[in-house]
Design a protein around this motif. Structure first.
Motif, short mmCIF file in Angstrom:
data_model
loop_
_atom_site.label_atom_id
_atom_site.label_comp_id
_atom_site.label_asym_id
_atom_site.label_seq_id
_atom_site.Cartn_x
_atom_site.Cartn_y
_atom_site.Cartn_z
N GLU A 40 42.52 -8.99 -46.81
CA GLU A 40 41.56 -9.50 -47.95
C GLU A 40 41.48 -10.91 -47.96
N LYS A 41 42.27 -11.76 -47.18
CA LYS A 41 41.92 -13.10 -46.83
C LYS A 41 42.37 -13.98 -48.34
N ARG A 42 43.29 -13.55 -48.87
CA ARG A 42 43.57 -14.32 -50.05
C ARG A 42 45.14 -14.20 -49.99
N ARG A 43 45.82 -15.30 -51.33
CA ARG A 43 47.11 -15.62 -51.66
C ARG A 43 47.55 -14.35 -52.72
N LEU A 44 48.70 -13.66 -52.43
CA LEU A 44 48.92 -12.85 -53.62
C LEU A 44 49.67 -13.98 -54.59
N PRO A 45 49.40 -13.50 -56.04
CA PRO A 45 49.62 -14.41 -57.12
C PRO A 45 51.29 -14.72 -57.26
N THR A 46 52.13 -13.80 -56.86
CA THR A 46 53.65 -14.05 -56.85
C THR A 46 54.07 -15.05 -56.07
N THR A 47 55.00 -15.89 -56.85
CA THR A 47 55.59 -17.14 -56.00
C THR A 47 57.19 -16.75 -55.67
N TYR A 48 57.61 -16.89 -54.75
CA TYR A 48 59.04 -16.88 -54.14
C TYR A 48 59.71 -18.10 -54.26
N PRO A 49 60.85 -18.31 -54.70
CA PRO A 49 61.62 -19.60 -54.74
C PRO A 49 62.04 -19.85 -53.22
N THR A 50 62.37 -18.77 -52.56
CA THR A 50 62.89 -19.28 -51.18
C THR A 50 62.23 -18.35 -50.05
N ARG A 51 62.14 -18.82 -48.83
CA ARG A 51 61.54 -18.07 -47.80
C ARG A 51 62.17 -16.62 -47.72
N THR A 52 63.55 -16.67 -47.58
CA THR A 52 64.47 -15.27 -47.46
C THR A 52 63.55 -14.10 -48.51
N GLU A 53 63.60 -14.64 -49.77
CA GLU A 53 62.95 -13.66 -50.55
C GLU A 53 61.64 -13.37 -50.33
N ALA A 54 60.70 -14.26 -50.02
CA ALA A 54 59.54 -13.73 -49.65
C ALA A 54 59.22 -13.11 -48.21
N GLU A 55 60.19 -13.37 -47.13
CA GLU A 55 60.23 -12.50 -46.19
C GLU A 55 60.78 -11.13 -46.49
N GLU A 56 61.66 -10.70 -47.19
CA GLU A 56 62.11 -9.50 -47.45
C GLU A 56 60.93 -8.82 -48.36
N GLU A 57 60.16 -9.44 -49.24
CA GLU A 57 58.95 -8.77 -49.75
C GLU A 57 58.18 -8.50 -48.91
N CYS A 58 57.88 -9.32 -47.93
CA CYS A 58 56.70 -9.45 -46.99
C CYS A 58 56.90 -8.30 -45.98
N LEU A 59 58.47 -8.02 -45.55
CA LEU A 59 58.54 -6.82 -44.76
C LEU A 59 58.55 -5.51 -45.34
N GLN A 60 58.88 -5.57 -46.62
CA GLN A 60 58.66 -4.10 -47.55
C GLN A 60 57.21 -3.96 -47.56
N LEU A 61 56.41 -4.73 -47.79
CA LEU A 61 54.93 -4.63 -47.99
C LEU A 61 54.29 -3.99 -46.61
N ASN A 62 54.70 -4.83 -45.61
CA ASN A 62 54.18 -4.21 -44.26
C ASN A 62 54.50 -3.03 -43.84
N ASN A 63 55.91 -2.47 -44.20
CA ASN A 63 56.34 -1.22 -43.89
C ASN A 63 55.61 -0.39 -44.71
N GLU A 64 55.34 -0.45 -46.01
CA GLU A 64 54.57 0.50 -46.83
C GLU A 64 53.41 0.65 -46.25
N CYS A 65 52.74 -0.64 -45.83
CA CYS A 65 51.25 -0.39 -45.49
C CYS A 65 51.20 0.51 -44.13
#
Length: 80
Positions: A40-65
């Motif tokens: 969709e060429k856009r940032r998601l509105p949720t902000t994560y305080p650490t890169r580790t948390e963001a990478e975990e969520e990213c991995l989960q979303l990519n696996n679901e996709c």
């Protein structure tokens, strides 16, 4: 294959400005990390305080996709 979601640094927020002689300097504060949706060429509105948390969520979303895509491609078998 490019993953749909990737981690990117969040856009810093302006916290004020200071004056040094005739120049003004903007002070910014880093606010963490966002996920970027390559489809969709856009940032998601949720902000994560650490890169580790963001990478975990990213991995989960990519696996679901990926699971969704694979289930759409698999042939459906009719069982009587």
């Amino acid at each position: 294959m490019i993953p749909r979601f990737v981690v990117v640094p969040a856009i810093p927020t302006e916290t004020g400005s200071t004056r040094n002689g005739t120049r003004f300097y903007c002070k910014t504060a880093p606010i963490g990390f966002n996920l970027y949706d390559n489809e969709e060429k856009r940032r998601l509105p949720t902000t994560y305080p650490t890169r580790t948390e963001a990478e975990e969520e990213c991995l989960q979303l990519n696996n679901e996709c990926l699971q969704c895509t694979l289930s759409e491609r698999s042939p459906r078998v009719n069982v009587p």
